[in-house]
Scaffold this motif. Structure first.
Motif, short mmCIF file in Angstrom:
data_model
loop_
_atom_site.label_atom_id
_atom_site.label_comp_id
_atom_site.label_asym_id
_atom_site.label_seq_id
_atom_site.Cartn_x
_atom_site.Cartn_y
_atom_site.Cartn_z
N GLY A 1 0.77 -1.24 0.00
CA GLY A 1 0.00 0.00 0.00
C GLY A 1 0.80 1.28 0.00
N TRP A 2 2.11 1.22 0.06
CA TRP A 2 2.94 2.43 0.05
C TRP A 2 2.93 3.07 -1.34
CZ3 TRP A 2 4.83 5.26 3.87
CH2 TRP A 2 5.01 4.68 5.13
N ARG A 3 2.86 4.40 -1.37
CA ARG A 3 2.88 5.14 -2.62
C ARG A 3 3.90 6.27 -2.52
NH1 ARG A 3 0.88 1.14 -3.73
NH2 ARG A 3 -1.06 0.69 -4.83
N SER A 4 3.88 7.15 -3.46
CA SER A 4 4.80 8.29 -3.54
C SER A 4 6.25 7.77 -3.59
CB SER A 4 4.59 9.24 -2.35
OG SER A 4 5.36 10.40 -2.49
N LEU A 5 7.16 8.44 -2.89
CA LEU A 5 8.57 8.06 -2.94
C LEU A 5 8.96 7.06 -1.87
CD1 LEU A 5 10.15 11.61 -3.52
CD2 LEU A 5 9.69 9.85 -5.24
N TRP A 6 8.01 6.70 -1.02
CA TRP A 6 8.34 5.85 0.13
C TRP A 6 8.91 4.49 -0.25
CZ3 TRP A 6 8.81 7.62 4.89
CH2 TRP A 6 8.15 8.79 5.25
N PRO A 7 8.34 3.76 -1.20
CA PRO A 7 8.93 2.45 -1.52
C PRO A 7 10.39 2.54 -1.93
CG PRO A 7 6.74 2.65 -2.48
CD PRO A 7 7.10 4.02 -1.97
N ALA A 8 10.73 3.54 -2.75
CA ALA A 8 12.13 3.69 -3.17
C ALA A 8 13.02 4.08 -1.99
CB ALA A 8 12.23 4.74 -4.28
N THR A 9 12.46 4.84 -1.06
CA THR A 9 13.24 5.26 0.12
C THR A 9 13.63 4.06 0.96
OG1 THR A 9 12.12 7.40 0.18
CG2 THR A 9 13.18 6.65 2.22
N PHE A 10 12.65 3.24 1.31
CA PHE A 10 12.96 2.05 2.09
C PHE A 10 13.76 1.03 1.28
CE2 PHE A 10 9.17 3.46 4.58
CZ PHE A 10 9.82 3.61 5.79
N GLY A 11 13.51 0.98 -0.02
CA GLY A 11 14.29 0.10 -0.87
C GLY A 11 15.77 0.47 -0.85
N PHE A 12 16.04 1.78 -0.84
CA PHE A 12 17.44 2.23 -0.78
C PHE A 12 18.07 1.86 0.56
CE2 PHE A 12 20.87 5.27 -0.19
CZ PHE A 12 21.48 5.26 -1.43
N ALA A 13 17.31 2.02 1.65
CA ALA A 13 17.84 1.64 2.96
C ALA A 13 18.18 0.16 3.01
CB ALA A 13 16.81 1.97 4.04
N TYR A 14 17.39 -0.63 2.34
CA TYR A 14 17.63 -2.08 2.30
C TYR A 14 18.83 -2.40 1.41
CZ TYR A 14 16.56 -7.07 1.52
OH TYR A 14 16.62 -8.44 1.44
N ALA A 15 18.88 -1.80 0.24
CA ALA A 15 19.95 -2.08 -0.72
C ALA A 15 21.32 -1.70 -0.18
CB ALA A 15 19.68 -1.36 -2.04
N LEU A 16 21.39 -0.65 0.62
CA LEU A 16 22.67 -0.21 1.19
C LEU A 16 22.72 -0.44 2.70
CD1 LEU A 16 22.97 1.14 -1.64
CD2 LEU A 16 24.22 2.96 -0.49
N SER A 17 22.03 -1.47 3.13
CA SER A 17 22.08 -1.84 4.55
C SER A 17 23.47 -2.32 4.93
CB SER A 17 21.04 -2.93 4.85
OG SER A 17 21.36 -4.11 4.12
N GLY A 18 23.71 -2.45 6.21
CA GLY A 18 25.02 -2.87 6.67
C GLY A 18 25.42 -4.22 6.15
N TRP A 19 24.46 -5.16 6.05
CA TRP A 19 24.79 -6.50 5.55
C TRP A 19 25.19 -6.45 4.09
CZ3 TRP A 19 23.25 -9.75 1.66
CH2 TRP A 19 23.64 -11.09 1.78
N MET A 20 24.48 -5.68 3.28
CA MET A 20 24.80 -5.60 1.86
C MET A 20 26.19 -5.02 1.65
SD MET A 20 22.18 -6.71 -0.07
CE MET A 20 22.21 -5.83 -1.62
#
Length: 873
Positions: free
Chosen positions: A130-149
């Motif tokens: 249900g997320w819209r606007s820029l939010w999905p990309a924002t959290f996606g970026f946090a995940y893609a550049l997380s400490g584990w990655m």
């Protein structure tokens, strides 16, 4: 404004491009080729995986048999399991788009694509929620550049687990919402096939995730039972659909990595739990964290704060929050409690790169944080603000006051995270999603902090230069091409960049470094005086005997006229082999000279059946080689290596006590000097003990460096054959550490005439191979005496199917490693074909699973609303 609306409409594209762009700019700034002389090759990526990627290209572009078996895997070994662990990722197809001379660039591109894909799949999952606007990309970026990655960029094959995890979780949600399991089955199968190791961890995680997702919905107990059975059945079908890859791999694990499974579990915490707090700060990773660090769970301040708020939001069902709390507790314990840690790693402690499953923890933190923020469209209230401030102050204060306990952190890093945390609280306080720029401000916050963490972490890692990798690889490739090998024989060399050089260039070699290495190979290598460990073997110091026995017919060694010049490329010396200059010259390139070993025995030869009874002795390479020769030739044991008495060495800057040399405190260097004179042109070998490993000492002979390979666990024989008879030889050991035990140092002279006579006898009846490939060998051998065998140096494996004159036979395992066949007098045709064990069984299981999935699909009413989709509140 128009640009913002464009990206909001194409948010998944933005989620993919943002990590690619940020990491691409970072690579350019770091000078990754072609923008400089750097690369993304470091540690195992530069020492192992890059060579597997070259093997991948060779297999798909002309040598498909190597998918199952390869003779460039040490002396020969199964490759199907290696493929399953390292190479099954669909992203690897990118490697085919680049020439073999640009493989490091291909890896850089593939790395960027996986970063982008991780951002994309997380954004897709959130958009489905249900997320819209820029939010999905924002959290996606946090995940893609997380400490584990960031920390595991060098373990690129693991990235697939992080990429496919959100899609698997979305499949779980669809299974619950729509009662249709097929996306879940598909993506879980893809995750398992792409990397079964990460797939195993995903399987564990989705169990907890399923119960959490189910708890978010009101259900009657009967429906919950049906829901669980549907989930369990789908999970089993996904595993069964992967059986064609899993069953052969699981069998191979029992022959290799599985033999190291921990049998004793210690019920203890692996470190003080509060020390994990430092991992929530930017830049909390460096090289020292690789072998023995805490889990890399950095996800950014906003995510941490929102994660905490999730548990106090009354708008979320208490059953859901309670389930989340229990699962969070289990995950937290798994990050520090040994039994749970072992469970996540398949009951084996990782060798370096601890807590490899923590990518699921990063995803969990982000998912709960995003869930919380869905219920806070107008920001946080006063008491939530107070709670957020208390969490930030407690976390930052705790680490700040004990920063000396976190060697990977500095005061500046703690301050940086504190400022980002304050900024996150401010934005949460003024959040109003009806304002169009609010999502953009949160995106800027996440981009800034995640990028800071990435740069601070990766800046502490060094990388192999493009020129070092490229020049060495091309020099080796030119040398192999110059040898013009047309027979099934092995190639040795006196230089080494990685233990997988043979896979990089594509020839039959001797070395290997792999997590799936069979223990019998390193065991044999150690018994004959070669470098070996649990997951590697390197033919570093061959003798005339071992060269002949292992059919190392061709050799490459640096040209003596250019190796000392500044024009010489990156050619790391492996071992001195002055005796090679006596062999037949096979030509030379700009950097390397090729030789042919006339004593090589081929992959098989007729020998006495006494070899069937020969047992090698640990730590006695000289005796073992003498026993092998005696058994093969059916004669009494005799000494081939004559021991040369060495006078007590001269000690400088140290003290000698019962063979142990200790540095004097006032000495800048400590040296131990031996001298001797050669009385013949026979080869001379210096035996050193296993404690000389890990660069304990360095050695020179008459001022010229004698390389000692940096890692081994058995006694080794260094070739120190003098260039002139009667000339005084000076051997100088320099201590690199405080003490060294010299009691195992022994000098030997090999009786060349005796060895040559023995080898001449064994060469009389070779296995004449007239048909060979990656997984098959066929040829004839003439047995002229009673009680003889065909002795091969092909490692035995349950996957080999062997026939003698068309009749299937079971080979004997000799010397703990090789196949040997008892044969009667006469000429026999021997054929060997390799098929991974359980491949056909796995294929049958996979086909049955696919048919069952198809049947389930056929019997399931179609359409989302056919049974009434139920979404979480």
């Amino acid at each position: 404004m128009r640009l913002k609306r464009f990206w909001e409409r194409h948010i998944l594209l933005l989620a993919f491009l943002l990590p690619c762009l940020v990491m691409g700019v970072y690579f350019i700034v770091r000078g990754v080729w072609p923008f400089g002389n750097s690369s993304v090759l470091t540690v195992d990526m530069g020492q192992q995986y890059i060579d597997f990627y070259s093997y991948y290209r060779q297999t798909l572009l002309g040598h498909p048999g190597q998918l199952f078996y390869a003779f460039n895997n040490a002396l020969g070994g199964d490759m199907f399991s290696t493929w399953a662990y390292y190479l099954a990722s669909p992203f690897n197809l990118v490697l085919l788009l680049f020439p073999k001379t640009m493989l490091d660039l291909a890896v850089a591109v593939m790395t960027l694509l996986k970063y982008g894909a991780a951002g994309l799949t997380m954004a897709y999952y959130l958009r489905r929620r249900g997320w819209r606007s820029l939010w999905p990309a924002t959290f996606g970026f946090a995940y893609a550049l997380s400490g584990w990655m960031v920390a595991n960029q060098l373990n690129l094959m693991w990235f697939d687990g992080a990429v496919f995890l959100p899609l698997v979780l979305d499949g779980v949600e669809r299974l619950i919402e729509e009662r249709r399991p097929f996306r879940f089955i598909f993506w879980l199968t893809v995750a398992i096939v792409s990397n079964y190791y990460m797939g195993y961890m995903i399987c564990l995680f989705v169990v907890g995730y399923f119960f959490w997702a189910a708890s978010a919905r009101k259900r009657a107990w009967k429906l919950r039972v049906k829901e669980f059975l549907r989930f369990a059945g789908a999970s089993l079908l996904a595993g069964a659909a992967s059986a064609v890859l899993l069953l052969p791999t699981l069998f191979q694990l029992t022959q290799s990595k599985g033999t190291y499974t921990i049998k004793t579990i210690h019920w203890k915490f692996e470190y003080q739990p509060w020390k994990m707090l430092g991992k929530f700060f930017a830049g909390s990773f460096n090289f020292d964290q690789m072998p023995n660090g805490q889990p890399n769970v950095f996800v950014g301040s906003l995510v941490v704060i929102a994660f905490v708020l999730y548990f106090v939001l009354g708008k979320i069902r208490w059953q859901e929050r309670l389930t989340a709390l229990v699962w969070t507790g289990i995950l937290a314990l798994s990050l520090m409690f040994e039994p749970l840690d072992l469970l996540w790693h398949g009951m084996q402690f990782p060798v370096w790169y601890n807590y490899r499953f923590s990518f699921v923890v990063c995803a969990w933190l982000i998912l709960l944080a995003a869930r919380a923020l869905r219920f806070l469209p107008d920001g946080i209230n006063v008491w939530q603000l107070a709670l957020s401030l208390a969490v930030v102050l407690a976390l930052c204060g705790m680490v700040w006051l004990n920063v000396d306990q976190f060697p990977y952190l500095s005061d500046q890093q703690v301050l940086t995270t504190f400022l980002f945390s304050v900024a996150a609280i401010v934005l949460l306080s003024v959040r109003a999603d009806q304002r169009k720029w609010t999502p953009l401000l949160f995106m800027v916050l996440i981009l800034g902090e995640s990028t800071s963490n990435m740069a601070l972490s990766l800046n502490q890692i060094s990388y192999v230069s493009h020129s070092d990798y490229h020049t060495y690889t091309e020099a080796l490739r030119e040398g192999v091409d110059k040898l013009n090998v047309t027979t099934p024989d092995r190639i040795g060399k006196t230089v080494l960049r990685t233990k997988n050089d043979a896979m990089q260039v594509g020839y039959w070699g001797t070395d290997q470094f792999s997590s799936l290495f069979e223990p019998s190979v390193p065991q044999f290598f150690g018994n004959i005086g070669q470098s070996a460990g649990d997951n590697f073997a390197a033919y570093t110091n061959g003798t005339v005997i071992t060269d002949a026995l292992l059919d190392i017919r061709y050799w490459l060694t640096p040209r003596t006229d250019v190796i000392a010049t500044s024009e010489s490329p990156f050619l790391p010396p492996l071992s001195p082999r002055p005796d090679l200059q006596r062999e037949t010259h096979r030509g030379q390139t700009r950097w390397l000279t090729g030789y042919e070993n006339d004593n090589a025995l081929g992959l098989g030869f007729a020998a006495s059946d006494q070899i069937l009874k020969t047992k090698l002795i640990d730590g006695m390479p000289v005796t073992n080689q003498e026993m092998i020769m005696a058994a093969l030739t059916d004669r009494d044991y005799q000494t081939l290596f004559d021991k040369i008495d060495l006078a007590k060495p001269a000690i400088k800057g140290g003290t000698w006590s019962a063979g142990i040399v200790s540095k004097k405190k006032i000495a800048s260097t400590t040296t131990v000097t031996y001298t001797f004179e050669a009385t013949s042109s026979d080869p001379y070998y210096l035996k050193i003990g296993s404690d000389f490993t890990d660069n304990l000492v360095s050695l020179t002979q008459n001022g010229v460096a004698v390389p000692i390979y940096d890692t081994f666990r058995d006694s080794e024989l260094l070739n120190i054959t003098p260039g002139e008879i009667g000339k005084k030889q000076t051997l100088v050991f320099t201590l690199n550490k405080d003490t060294a035990n010299f009691s195992s140092v022994v000098l030997y002279r090999l009786d060349q005439s005796k060895v040559t006579a023995d080898l001449a006898t064994l060469k009389q009846s070779p296995w004449r191979i007239d048909d060979s490939g990656a997984r098959h060998l066929s040829g004839t051998v003439s047995i002229t005496k009673k009680n003889q065998v065909l002795m091969t140096t092909v490692p035995t494996s349950p996957g080999w199917h062997v026939t003698v004159d068309g009749q299937a036979v079971t080979p004997h395992k000799v010397l703990g490693l090789f196949m040997a066949l008892e044969l009667s007098r006469g000429t026999h045709r021997i054929s060997m074909t390799y098929t991974p064990p359980y491949l056909w069984v796995g294929l049958v299981v996979t086909v049955i699973a696919l048919l069952l999935i198809l049947l389930w699909w056929w019997l399931t009413p179609r359409g989302r609303h056919s049974r009434g989709a139920i979404r979480p509140e």
